[in-house]
Every structure is written in C-alpha cells, then in structure tokens.
Design an enzyme around this catalytic site. Structure first.
Site, PDB file in Angstrom:
ATOM      1  N   ASP A  30      -2.218  18.969 -15.641  1.00 43.70           N
ATOM      2  CA  ASP A  30      -2.156  18.827 -14.185  1.00 43.70           C
ATOM      3  C   ASP A  30      -2.570  20.152 -13.574  1.00 43.70           C
ATOM      4  OD1 ASP A  30      -0.632  16.427 -12.404  1.00 43.70           O
ATOM      5  OD2 ASP A  30      -1.083  18.309 -11.356  1.00 43.70           O
ATOM      6  N   LYS A  35       4.400  21.511 -11.364  1.00 43.50           N
ATOM      7  CA  LYS A  35       4.693  20.326 -12.174  1.00 43.50           C
ATOM      8  C   LYS A  35       4.708  20.680 -13.656  1.00 43.50           C
ATOM      9  CE  LYS A  35       3.355  16.384  -9.712  1.00 43.50           C
ATOM     10  NZ  LYS A  35       2.460  15.327  -9.295  1.00 43.50           N
ATOM     11  N   THR A  86      -5.824   8.246  -6.198  1.00 44.52           N
ATOM     12  CA  THR A  86      -6.941   7.675  -5.435  1.00 44.52           C
ATOM     13  C   THR A  86      -6.375   7.151  -4.110  1.00 44.52           C
ATOM     14  OG1 THR A  86      -6.629   5.626  -6.694  1.00 44.52           O
ATOM     15  CG2 THR A  86      -8.420   7.057  -7.392  1.00 44.52           C
ATOM     16  N   LYS A 207      -7.907  -5.030 -11.323  1.00 46.41           N
ATOM     17  CA  LYS A 207      -6.754  -4.280 -10.786  1.00 46.41           C
ATOM     18  C   LYS A 207      -6.565  -4.547  -9.293  1.00 46.41           C
ATOM     19  CE  LYS A 207      -3.525  -1.311 -10.211  1.00 46.41           C
ATOM     20  NZ  LYS A 207      -2.167  -1.521 -10.680  1.00 46.41           N
ATOM     21  N   ASN A 211      -3.375  -6.609  -7.423  1.00 47.81           N
ATOM     22  CA  ASN A 211      -2.521  -6.049  -6.373  1.00 47.81           C
ATOM     23  C   ASN A 211      -2.653  -6.834  -5.067  1.00 47.81           C
ATOM     24  OD1 ASN A 211      -1.281  -4.198  -7.928  1.00 47.81           O
ATOM     25  ND2 ASN A 211      -2.253  -2.396  -7.051  1.00 47.81           N
ATOM     26  N   GLY A 256      11.416  -9.568   2.804  1.00 41.58           N
ATOM     27  CA  GLY A 256      11.921  -8.233   3.125  1.00 41.58           C
ATOM     28  C   GLY A 256      11.167  -7.609   4.276  1.00 41.58           C
ATOM     29  N   CYS A 263       0.745   1.895  -3.985  1.00 42.42           N
ATOM     30  CA  CYS A 263      -0.386   1.087  -4.461  1.00 42.42           C
ATOM     31  C   CYS A 263      -0.824  -0.002  -3.491  1.00 42.42           C
ATOM     32  CB  CYS A 263      -0.045   0.464  -5.811  1.00 42.42           C
ATOM     33  SG  CYS A 263       0.056   1.705  -7.116  1.00 42.42           S
ATOM     34  N   LYS A 266      -2.721   0.964  -0.034  1.00 43.02           N
ATOM     35  CA  LYS A 266      -4.044   1.592  -0.181  1.00 43.02           C
ATOM     36  C   LYS A 266      -5.009   0.689  -0.959  1.00 43.02           C
ATOM     37  CE  LYS A 266      -3.500   4.289  -4.461  1.00 43.02           C
ATOM     38  NZ  LYS A 266      -4.511   3.641  -5.284  1.00 43.02           N
TER      39      LYS A 266
HETATM   40  N1  LIG Z   1       2.191   4.934  -9.048  1.00 41.64           N
HETATM   41  C1  LIG Z   1       2.031   3.719  -9.552  1.00 41.64           C
HETATM   42  O1  LIG Z   1       2.972   2.922  -9.651  1.00 41.64           O
HETATM   43  C2  LIG Z   1       0.676   3.270 -10.056  1.00 41.64           C
HETATM   44  C3  LIG Z   1       0.576   2.086 -10.814  1.00 41.64           C
HETATM   45  C4  LIG Z   1      -0.665   1.692 -11.282  1.00 41.64           C
HETATM   46  C5  LIG Z   1      -1.795   2.454 -10.986  1.00 41.64           C
HETATM   47  N2  LIG Z   1      -1.684   3.588 -10.231  1.00 41.64           N
HETATM   48  C6  LIG Z   1      -2.899   4.363  -9.974  1.00 41.64           C
HETATM   49  O2  LIG Z   1      -2.883   5.501 -10.831  1.00 41.64           O
HETATM   50  C7  LIG Z   1      -3.477   6.635 -10.185  1.00 41.64           C
HETATM   51  C8  LIG Z   1      -2.504   7.789 -10.176  1.00 41.64           C
HETATM   52  O3  LIG Z   1      -1.386   7.437  -9.386  1.00 41.64           O
HETATM   53  P1  LIG Z   1      -0.026   8.281  -9.402  1.00 41.64           P
HETATM   54  O4  LIG Z   1       0.961   7.518  -8.603  1.00 41.64           O
HETATM   55  O5  LIG Z   1       0.299   8.668 -10.804  1.00 41.64           O
HETATM   56  O6  LIG Z   1      -0.509   9.592  -8.592  1.00 41.64           O
HETATM   57  P2  LIG Z   1       0.246  11.007  -8.463  1.00 41.64           P
HETATM   58  O7  LIG Z   1      -0.180  11.547  -7.160  1.00 41.64           O
HETATM   59  O8  LIG Z   1       1.683  10.846  -8.765  1.00 41.64           O
HETATM   60  O9  LIG Z   1      -0.390  11.881  -9.655  1.00 41.64           O
HETATM   61  C9  LIG Z   1      -1.679  12.368  -9.673  1.00 41.64           C
HETATM   62  C10 LIG Z   1      -1.664  13.747 -10.319  1.00 41.64           C
HETATM   63  O10 LIG Z   1      -2.993  14.158 -10.598  1.00 41.64           O
HETATM   64  C11 LIG Z   1      -3.061  15.564 -10.445  1.00 41.64           C
HETATM   65  N3  LIG Z   1      -4.474  15.963 -10.339  1.00 41.64           N
HETATM   66  C12 LIG Z   1      -5.366  15.660  -9.368  1.00 41.64           C
HETATM   67  N4  LIG Z   1      -6.573  16.183  -9.653  1.00 41.64           N
HETATM   68  C13 LIG Z   1      -6.458  16.815 -10.847  1.00 41.64           C
HETATM   69  C14 LIG Z   1      -7.366  17.542 -11.683  1.00 41.64           C
HETATM   70  N5  LIG Z   1      -8.653  17.711 -11.345  1.00 41.64           N
HETATM   71  N6  LIG Z   1      -6.902  18.051 -12.830  1.00 41.64           N
HETATM   72  C15 LIG Z   1      -5.607  17.877 -13.183  1.00 41.64           C
HETATM   73  N7  LIG Z   1      -4.711  17.208 -12.452  1.00 41.64           N
HETATM   74  C16 LIG Z   1      -5.130  16.668 -11.290  1.00 41.64           C
HETATM   75  C17 LIG Z   1      -2.220  15.809  -9.206  1.00 41.64           C
HETATM   76  O11 LIG Z   1      -1.803  17.165  -9.117  1.00 41.64           O
HETATM   77  C18 LIG Z   1      -1.063  14.830  -9.431  1.00 41.64           C
HETATM   78  O12 LIG Z   1       0.005  15.442 -10.121  1.00 41.64           O
HETATM   79  C19 LIG Z   1      -3.883   6.134  -8.795  1.00 41.64           C
HETATM   80  O13 LIG Z   1      -5.214   5.721  -8.820  1.00 41.64           O
HETATM   81  C20 LIG Z   1      -2.973   4.955  -8.573  1.00 41.64           C
HETATM   82  O14 LIG Z   1      -3.515   4.021  -7.678  1.00 41.64           O
HETATM   83  C21 LIG Z   1      -0.468   4.009  -9.774  1.00 41.64           C
END
Ligand SMILES: NC(=O)c1ccc[n+]([C@@H]2O[C@H](COP(=O)([O-])OP(=O)(O)OC[C@H]3O[C@@H](n4cnc5c(N)ncnc54)[C@H](O)[C@@H]3O)[C@@H](O)[C@H]2O)c1
Length: 437
Positions: A30, A35, A86, A207, A211, A256, A263, A266
């Site tokens: 990260d 973190k 994203t 995906k 959703n 609700g 998710c 967006k």
């Molecule tokens: N949160 C969910 O429940 C969920 C479920 C399915 C899919 N997703 C998808 O998964 C993806 C990630 O979601 P998330 O909730 O984990 O996001 P998040 O914001 O919790 O985590 C993303 C992480 O990526 C890091 N990051 C960004 N650019 C970077 C780089 N160049 N090098 C290293 N680290 C970098 C950020 O610092 C951050 O810690 C999104 O596309 C989301 O839509 C999320």
C-alpha cells in the site's frame, strides 16, 4: 505461488490474507505508510471480524508480509493483483480509474519476468484492455497476461465470503493465465466452488450487473414497503411471502433506509455511464439510482415528522439520538452510508444530533464534526426527543427499551431497520414508527 497484492484496503487486505491462508506467499503493498506501519505491528487498519487473527496466523507462518515498496514486491511475482479503489469520479459518476492506471504504470516498471496481472478492483468494461496497453508499452518484452477477477465479498462477512464464494469469475482467454488462476484458487476449486471462465470484458460486466441487480432488489422492496405503509400491509410478511419463491429468493429483501456503502452507489452510477457511452440505456438501473437517492433524504423527513415537524420546519432545538452510522453492521466503513444524508437533513433543520456506533465513530467524526459522539445507545438517548435506529448492529437488537425511554425527554422511536416488534416498543412507552409496517 508468489502473489503481490497492490492496495491493502478492505478487498486487498482480506484477499491477500486469505490467499496466504491457502498456502501462497503473499506481499500486500500500500502507498499509505500509516496502513503498512499499522499492519507491521499487527494492528488492523480496518474493522473486519476475524481479520486480525487470520493476518497474525499467516504473518507468523512467514507467508504474509507488508510493504510500501511496490517495485520490490512485484519483482519475481507469479501474479500481481490490483485491488486499489475505483471511486466515483467527481462530477460525472464515471469510475475514477486514476488509481488503477497509476498502479499499472508502477507495476509495468517493476516487472522482471513472465507474470499475470489481475484486476480485482471493480472496473468498467474495457479497463483490462487499457491495462494491457499500458503494460505492453512500458513493461518490456516479458509474456504478460491481463486477467479480470472481480471480487464479490461483503464487508462484515468478508473472510467467509472469500473462502466460500458462490462463484469465482475469471476473465481471460489466455491458457497460461487460466492455469495460474486455477492454481491460485485451487483450495476453493477442491471445495467445489464453481469457477467461471469468461472473456475479460464479460467478467468486468458481471461484477456491475451483479451489484446493479442487488441494488434493484433492495430498491424494489423499499418501494413495496412504502406501498405497504399506504395500504396497511406488512412488508416483512410480503418479503417472506415472495422470498420463499425460489425464483425470487429471500436475500436482499429487507426494507430499510436505502442502500449505501462503498460499492452499490458508485457501481450503479458507473454502470449507467458505461450504458450511456455505448448508447444502450439501462432504464431500470436509472430508476433505482434516482429512487434510492430520494429515499435517503425522505428518511431524514421521516425522522423530522416523528419529532412533530413538518417538512424541515418546527423541530429547531430538538435532539435526536442516532443508533448506527456505518452503512451496515460489522464494518467501520462510512462510505455513502445512509446516516450521512439523514444526519445532514436533521442538522439543516436545526436538530442537535447525538450518535453512537460500535466501530464507525472514529471515521464518522471526521465526516460529521457537528455530531456529539456517545459511549453507548443509552448515553446517545440521554435527553433526546427521538431515537432513530439507522444500522442494525446486534447490540441495538436487544436494548432495554424501558431504560432507553426513561433517559429520553421525548418518546419517538424511528426504527429504519425494523429491528423491534411494534408492540414491544409501544409497551416501553415509545411512539414507534418503522418501515413498511
Ligand atoms: N469494499 C468492498 O466491500 C468491495 C467488494 C468488492 C469489490 N470492491 C472493489 O475493490 C476495490 C478496492 O476497494 P476497497 O474497498 O478495498 O478500497 P480501499 O479504499 O479500502 O483500499 C484501496 C487501497 O489501495 C491503496 N492504493 C491506491 N493506489 C495505490 C498504489 N498505486 N499502490 C499501492 N496502494 C495503492 C490505497 O491507499 C488504499 O489503501 C474497488 O474497486 C471496489 O469497488 C470492494
């Protein structure tokens, strides 16, 4: 297998920890030094049940490490997963792919051999093509395959979902990449979790379609709940009555305050943007987005009405206790939580807001500094004119309702999750309202 996970957020960290638990060697990267520093001393940067133990076990076994050094982590990897955010692009609702492409460029510069690059982030159709273009331009002549592998885990149940998925979707037609992905997911394959191999664009769309469908299901039952209120029916019975039909299924039929989270909001918007770009409207999803946005504001009005107000007027100086701030229980995620819109409409009406949430208050404090954050539900309710249950955390399911009513000035309860039987709330002295009952 040597796996590198770029992005150690909700998805990257859970996926990385689970892959290491399968026996793979995993490095989670990260760019957020805070973190990584926290992870290195065993502190979880997010709240997800069971994650701390899973991480500790695999760190101790030497299979899971953390770093900010992307270049070193990518060198020698068999597969590099992109799990960066994203979010919605400010202003137009398109998925903001700047993090994905920035990570891709960094990966390209670090690649030192044949590798499979996997987008786990939720990305619009065609993103894999662009990732491939960037890699073939910047990464030299190594054999590189780009795969789409969307993630379907739910926050709050993420580890269970990852280890026992309904299906694994893998978008690639490259035979070597298919084999690498099969090897990575082999433990689940042996558990007979279905693996679906598709084209990359199809996988990307699966995906969003999933959703959007779930968001539609929630929005559908929410509108039926409004109809139930108007005609004197009970939405919980309607949900059961339709959900027992196998063709419909009982999940995602809980009425609700409207869907929120990191998710659905967006991803539904991003799907609409893709549909617009390809001049193929998806009108059902357009309606879902609009209905859900209106609903969150309507929930604020519902609370104001329970306070005796009309529209946004007549409640200045009153106090409301909000129980639950996160978009759902068992997470600290506040992204697009319905509580944000509800609290804002109360503040706009001159209402004082006291709130409690088991895990979300630290993040909420930064987003809603005007709110008074409280020790527990009873502390939040102290002197309040109304109490609103916004997130159905377990600790709000068995409140001592008499004690809660006793510390309040008023007696309104607005139960936006239908946690309590109306008769129980009435017996404790509450003027009770809920959703669709
Ligand atoms: N949160 C969910 O429940 C969920 C479920 C399915 C899919 N997703 C998808 O998964 C993806 C990630 O979601 P998330 O909730 O984990 O996001 P998040 O914001 O919790 O985590 C993303 C992480 O990526 C890091 N990051 C960004 N650019 C970077 C780089 N160049 N090098 C290293 N680290 C970098 C950020 O610092 C951050 O810690 C999104 O596309 C989301 O839509 C999320």
């Amino acid at each position: 297998m040597r796996i590198t996970m770029i992005g150690s957020g909700y998805v990257g960290l859970v996926s990385g920890a689970c892959f290491s638990d399968f026996g793979h060697d995993v490095i989670c990267v990260d760019k957020d030094q805070g973190k990584i520093a926290a992870l290195e001393v065993g502190r979880m940067p997010i709240y997800e049940p069971g994650l701390d133990t899973l991480v500790a076990t695999n760190v101790a076994a030497g299979r899971l490490t953390f770093t900010t050094d992307l270049k070193a982590a990518v060198a020698g990897a068999d597969a590099v997963f992109i799990a960066v955010g994203t979010p919605s692009r400010r202003g137009d609702g398109h998925a903001d792919l700047s993090y994905v492409f920035a990570a891709t460029r960094e990966i390209a510069e670090a690649i030192d051999g044949p590798v499979v690059v996997v987008t786990k982030s939720t990305v619009p159709v065609g993103t894999g093509d662009k990732v491939e273009e960037i890699l073939s331009e910047l990464a030299g002549d190594f054999p590189i395959a780009v795969v789409s592998n969307p993630e379907f885990l739910r926050e709050g149940a993420a580890i269970g979902d990852f280890k026992r998925p309904d299906r694994i979707v893998i978008g690639t037609e490259d035979a070597r990449a298919q084999q690498v992905m099969r090897d990575i997911y082999r433990p689940l394959y042996l558990n007979e979790s279905p693996i679906l191999f598709t084209g990359r664009r199809t996988s990307e769309l699966i995906k969003y379609a999933a959703n959007a469908f779930l968001a539609t299901k929630i929005t559908f039952i929410n509108e039926i709940a409004d109809l139930c209120e108007a005609v004197g029916a009970n939405v919980q019975d309607v949900s059961r009555g339709i959900g027992l039909d196998n063709r419909i299924g009982s999940k995602f039929l809980h009425a609700g305050p409207g869907y929120g989270g990191s998710c659905f909001p967006k991803d539904t918007l991003a799907l609409l943007k893709t549909a617009e770009d390809y001049e193929t409207p998806v009108r059902i999803v357009e309606a879902v987005v609009q209905v859900n946005d209106n609903r969150k504001r309507a929930m604020g009005r519902k609370v104001i009405k329970a306070l005796g107000g009309d529209g946004a007027n007549g409640v200045k100086g009153k106090t409301v206790a909000i129980l639950g701030l996160t978009f759902k229980p068992n997470t600290d995620d506040m992204r697009d939580a319905p509580s944000l819109a509800i609290v804002q409409s109360l503040l706009d009406a001159g209402v004082t807001v006291r709130a409690h949430d088991p895990e979300g208050m630290e993040i909420a404090r930064g987003m809603m500094p005007e709110v008074t954050y409280c020790r527990d539900a009873y502390d939040a309710a102290e002197g309040a004119d109304a109490v609103a249950i916004v997130t159905e955390w377990d600790i709000y399911r068995a409140l001592d309702l008499k004690r809660l009513a006793g510390v309040m000035t008023g007696n309104a309860m607005i139960d936006l999750r239908n946690v309590y039987p109306p008769a129980d709330a009435a017996r404790a002295g509450f003027a009770y309202s809920s959703i669709g009952r």
